[in-house]
Design an enzyme around this catalytic site. Structure first.
Site, PDB file in Angstrom:
ATOM      1  N   ASN A   8       0.861  -1.188   0.000  1.00 43.25           N
ATOM      2  CA  ASN A   8       0.000   0.000   0.000  1.00 43.25           C
ATOM      3  C   ASN A   8       0.898   1.240   0.000  1.00 43.25           C
ATOM      4  O   ASN A   8       1.688   1.437   0.926  1.00 43.25           O
ATOM      5  CB  ASN A   8      -0.906  -0.024   1.230  1.00 43.25           C
ATOM      6  CG  ASN A   8      -1.940   1.084   1.217  1.00 43.25           C
ATOM      7  OD1 ASN A   8      -1.655   2.212   0.829  1.00 43.25           O
ATOM      8  ND2 ASN A   8      -3.154   0.784   1.660  1.00 43.25           N
ATOM      9  N   ARG A  19       4.241  19.000   0.240  1.00 43.09           N
ATOM     10  CA  ARG A  19       4.890  20.015  -0.580  1.00 43.09           C
ATOM     11  C   ARG A  19       4.295  19.957  -1.984  1.00 43.09           C
ATOM     12  O   ARG A  19       3.444  19.128  -2.281  1.00 43.09           O
ATOM     13  CB  ARG A  19       6.412  19.780  -0.633  1.00 43.09           C
ATOM     14  CG  ARG A  19       7.119  19.865   0.709  1.00 43.09           C
ATOM     15  CD  ARG A  19       7.209  21.289   1.240  1.00 43.09           C
ATOM     16  NE  ARG A  19       8.062  22.120   0.421  1.00 43.09           N
ATOM     17  CZ  ARG A  19       9.390  22.223   0.553  1.00 43.09           C
ATOM     18  NH1 ARG A  19      10.021  21.498   1.464  1.00 43.09           N
ATOM     19  NH2 ARG A  19      10.088  23.032  -0.225  1.00 43.09           N
ATOM     20  N   HIS A  44      -5.688   3.353  -1.456  1.00 46.14           N
ATOM     21  CA  HIS A  44      -6.979   3.648  -0.825  1.00 46.14           C
ATOM     22  C   HIS A  44      -7.270   5.128  -1.060  1.00 46.14           C
ATOM     23  O   HIS A  44      -6.920   5.970  -0.241  1.00 46.14           O
ATOM     24  CB  HIS A  44      -6.917   3.334   0.667  1.00 46.14           C
ATOM     25  CG  HIS A  44      -8.244   3.412   1.362  1.00 46.14           C
ATOM     26  ND1 HIS A  44      -8.565   2.602   2.430  1.00 46.14           N
ATOM     27  CD2 HIS A  44      -9.324   4.207   1.166  1.00 46.14           C
ATOM     28  CE1 HIS A  44      -9.787   2.895   2.853  1.00 46.14           C
ATOM     29  NE2 HIS A  44     -10.253   3.870   2.101  1.00 46.14           N
ATOM     30  N   ARG A  46      -9.115   8.181  -0.740  1.00 47.01           N
ATOM     31  CA  ARG A  46     -10.220   8.758   0.030  1.00 47.01           C
ATOM     32  C   ARG A  46     -10.757  10.008  -0.653  1.00 47.01           C
ATOM     33  O   ARG A  46     -10.034  10.684  -1.393  1.00 47.01           O
ATOM     34  CB  ARG A  46      -9.765   9.051   1.459  1.00 47.01           C
ATOM     35  CG  ARG A  46      -9.553   7.772   2.270  1.00 47.01           C
ATOM     36  CD  ARG A  46      -9.154   8.081   3.708  1.00 47.01           C
ATOM     37  NE  ARG A  46      -9.246   6.884   4.539  1.00 47.01           N
ATOM     38  CZ  ARG A  46      -8.282   5.979   4.653  1.00 47.01           C
ATOM     39  NH1 ARG A  46      -7.148   6.128   3.984  1.00 47.01           N
ATOM     40  NH2 ARG A  46      -8.441   4.916   5.433  1.00 47.01           N
ATOM     41  N   HIS A  51      -4.315  11.259   0.945  1.00 47.31           N
ATOM     42  CA  HIS A  51      -3.234  10.343   0.590  1.00 47.31           C
ATOM     43  C   HIS A  51      -3.123  10.343  -0.940  1.00 47.31           C
ATOM     44  O   HIS A  51      -2.763  11.352  -1.520  1.00 47.31           O
ATOM     45  CB  HIS A  51      -3.512   8.938   1.126  1.00 47.31           C
ATOM     46  CG  HIS A  51      -3.616   8.860   2.616  1.00 47.31           C
ATOM     47  ND1 HIS A  51      -4.606   8.165   3.250  1.00 47.31           N
ATOM     48  CD2 HIS A  51      -2.847   9.382   3.589  1.00 47.31           C
ATOM     49  CE1 HIS A  51      -4.455   8.263   4.556  1.00 47.31           C
ATOM     50  NE2 HIS A  51      -3.384   8.991   4.788  1.00 47.31           N
ATOM     51  N   GLU A  75      -8.848   0.002  -2.790  1.00 42.15           N
ATOM     52  CA  GLU A  75      -9.752  -0.188  -1.669  1.00 42.15           C
ATOM     53  C   GLU A  75     -10.420   1.128  -1.287  1.00 42.15           C
ATOM     54  O   GLU A  75      -9.908   2.208  -1.555  1.00 42.15           O
ATOM     55  CB  GLU A  75      -9.018  -0.789  -0.470  1.00 42.15           C
ATOM     56  CG  GLU A  75      -7.877   0.044   0.062  1.00 42.15           C
ATOM     57  CD  GLU A  75      -7.143  -0.644   1.205  1.00 42.15           C
ATOM     58  OE1 GLU A  75      -7.073  -1.891   1.216  1.00 42.15           O
ATOM     59  OE2 GLU A  75      -6.640   0.076   2.082  1.00 42.15           O
ATOM     60  N   THR A 105      -8.371   6.336   9.807  1.00 38.67           N
ATOM     61  CA  THR A 105      -7.922   5.130   9.121  1.00 38.67           C
ATOM     62  C   THR A 105      -8.993   4.063   9.292  1.00 38.67           C
ATOM     63  O   THR A 105      -9.870   4.188  10.147  1.00 38.67           O
ATOM     64  CB  THR A 105      -6.566   4.639   9.670  1.00 38.67           C
ATOM     65  OG1 THR A 105      -6.086   3.557   8.845  1.00 38.67           O
ATOM     66  CG2 THR A 105      -6.688   4.163  11.110  1.00 38.67           C
ATOM     67  N   HIS A 201      -3.686  -4.578   7.879  1.00 39.90           N
ATOM     68  CA  HIS A 201      -3.753  -3.463   8.827  1.00 39.90           C
ATOM     69  C   HIS A 201      -2.812  -3.728  10.001  1.00 39.90           C
ATOM     70  O   HIS A 201      -3.041  -4.619  10.811  1.00 39.90           O
ATOM     71  CB  HIS A 201      -5.169  -3.196   9.339  1.00 39.90           C
ATOM     72  CG  HIS A 201      -5.351  -1.750   9.746  1.00 39.90           C
ATOM     73  ND1 HIS A 201      -5.826  -0.782   8.893  1.00 39.90           N
ATOM     74  CD2 HIS A 201      -5.068  -1.113  10.897  1.00 39.90           C
ATOM     75  CE1 HIS A 201      -5.874   0.388   9.497  1.00 39.90           C
ATOM     76  NE2 HIS A 201      -5.399   0.220  10.724  1.00 39.90           N
ATOM     77  N   ASP A 202      -1.751  -2.950  10.041  1.00 39.82           N
ATOM     78  CA  ASP A 202      -0.743  -2.989  11.108  1.00 39.82           C
ATOM     79  C   ASP A 202       0.066  -4.273  11.151  1.00 39.82           C
ATOM     80  O   ASP A 202       0.696  -4.578  12.173  1.00 39.82           O
ATOM     81  CB  ASP A 202      -1.377  -2.711  12.475  1.00 39.82           C
ATOM     82  CG  ASP A 202      -1.776  -1.251  12.641  1.00 39.82           C
ATOM     83  OD1 ASP A 202      -1.422  -0.440  11.759  1.00 39.82           O
ATOM     84  OD2 ASP A 202      -2.423  -0.924  13.646  1.00 39.82           O
ATOM     85  N   GLY A 224       1.067  -1.426   4.345  1.00 39.53           N
ATOM     86  CA  GLY A 224       1.449  -0.082   3.947  1.00 39.53           C
ATOM     87  C   GLY A 224       2.282   0.636   4.978  1.00 39.53           C
ATOM     88  O   GLY A 224       3.472   0.840   4.812  1.00 39.53           O
ATOM     89  N   HIS A 225       1.660   1.034   6.086  1.00 39.28           N
ATOM     90  CA  HIS A 225       2.309   1.932   7.039  1.00 39.28           C
ATOM     91  C   HIS A 225       3.651   1.394   7.518  1.00 39.28           C
ATOM     92  O   HIS A 225       4.679   2.072   7.447  1.00 39.28           O
ATOM     93  CB  HIS A 225       1.379   2.187   8.228  1.00 39.28           C
ATOM     94  CG  HIS A 225       1.925   3.176   9.209  1.00 39.28           C
ATOM     95  ND1 HIS A 225       1.693   4.528   9.098  1.00 39.28           N
ATOM     96  CD2 HIS A 225       2.710   3.006  10.301  1.00 39.28           C
ATOM     97  CE1 HIS A 225       2.313   5.155  10.095  1.00 39.28           C
ATOM     98  NE2 HIS A 225       2.942   4.253  10.830  1.00 39.28           N
TER      99      HIS A 225
END
Length: 255
Positions: A8, A19, A44, A46, A51, A75, A105, A201-202, A224-225
């Site tokens: 992700n 920026r 994802h 939004r 993002h 997603e 999130t 997720h995580d 992702g993160h």
């Protein structure tokens, strides 16, 4: 059993958006991850574009045409802006997530016990599939809901793994075991219903291998993160290979 890694790239876009220089490049990040062996790319988009932005969705679709066999997963909430992207880009996979417009999130799955939710999702699942996209529903690890996902026509479920990651972070062996048991039961229920299983997720380098060892039949993880955070220190190539190594370690154990 095989398990694919989809990266992700939302957090790359988040940094870029601070920026007006166009760096870091979302498409370049995706290309480097694919070159390192990632099986696919996830975004994802939004509605507020905090993002990835609309042009990113299209730019990545163009990029992935040069990588046959790699997957594009988009997603989001199908009642917001997701369906327009699906119709325009026709991704390999569409992951339906029940997040609100202002939500920080994703933090919960679809409540398929609610008949109104099922009624709303059914035609949207059919619409995405008509566009040539596989549909995965973002779900909490609730075994009793998995047959309902299949009844709606979904192809897969993506198990929301933040509660597992939180349990793992405590270091409490009993909490970890209980959480893994819950996810294993949900995954088995999905498999029994005829669904394929994704997870995300995580998930990170510490908790990914134990998860895949314990939870049956996971076909894909979307990360992702943690992966992008690791890449800030390790670089994309080494990071993607490290996550692929976590997957391989789990498969070797299972074998």
């Amino acid at each position: 059993m095989t398990c694919q890694l989809s990266v992700n790239v939302n957090k790359v876009a988040l940094v870029r958006n601070t920026r007006h220089l166009g760096i870091p490049s979302v498409t370049r990040a995706a290309e480097l991850c694919l070159a390192a062996g990632a099986h696919g790319i996830t975004v994802h988009p939004r509605p507020d574009e905090r993002h990835v932005r609309a042009h990113d969705v299209h730019d990545l679709a163009a990029l992935l045409k040069a990588w046959p066999g790699r997957e594009y997963n988009i997603e989001g909430n199908p009642t917001h802006n997701l369906m327009a992207f699906i119709e325009a880009v026709r991704p390999d996979q569409s992951t339906f997530v029940p997040d609100s417009v202002e939500q920080f999130t994703s933090d919960h799955g679809w409540n398929l016990a609610d008949a109104a939710v099922r009624q709303r999702l059914r035609p949207l699942i059919a619409q995405a599939q008509a566009a040539g996209s596989r549909v995965s529903l973002f779900m909490d690890p609730e075994p009793q809901l998995m047959p309902l996902a299949r009844e709606l026509g979904a192809d897969r479920v993506e198990l929301y793994t933040e509660p597992y990651a939180a349990a793992w972070a405590t270091g409490d062996a009993a909490a970890r075991a209980a959480s893994l048991q819950r996810y294993a039961a949900a995954a088995q229920a999905a498999l029994d219903a005829g669904l394929a299983v994704n997870a995300g997720h995580d998930l990170n380098r510490d908790n990914l291998t134990p998860f895949l060892r314990a939870v049956p039949g996971v076909a894909e993880v979307s990360i992702g993160h943690a992966l992008i955070a690791d890449a800030l220190e390790m670089g994309y190539d080494a990071t993607v290979k490290a996550y692929l190594g976590c997957i391989s370690a789990a498969l070797a154990t299972a074998g």
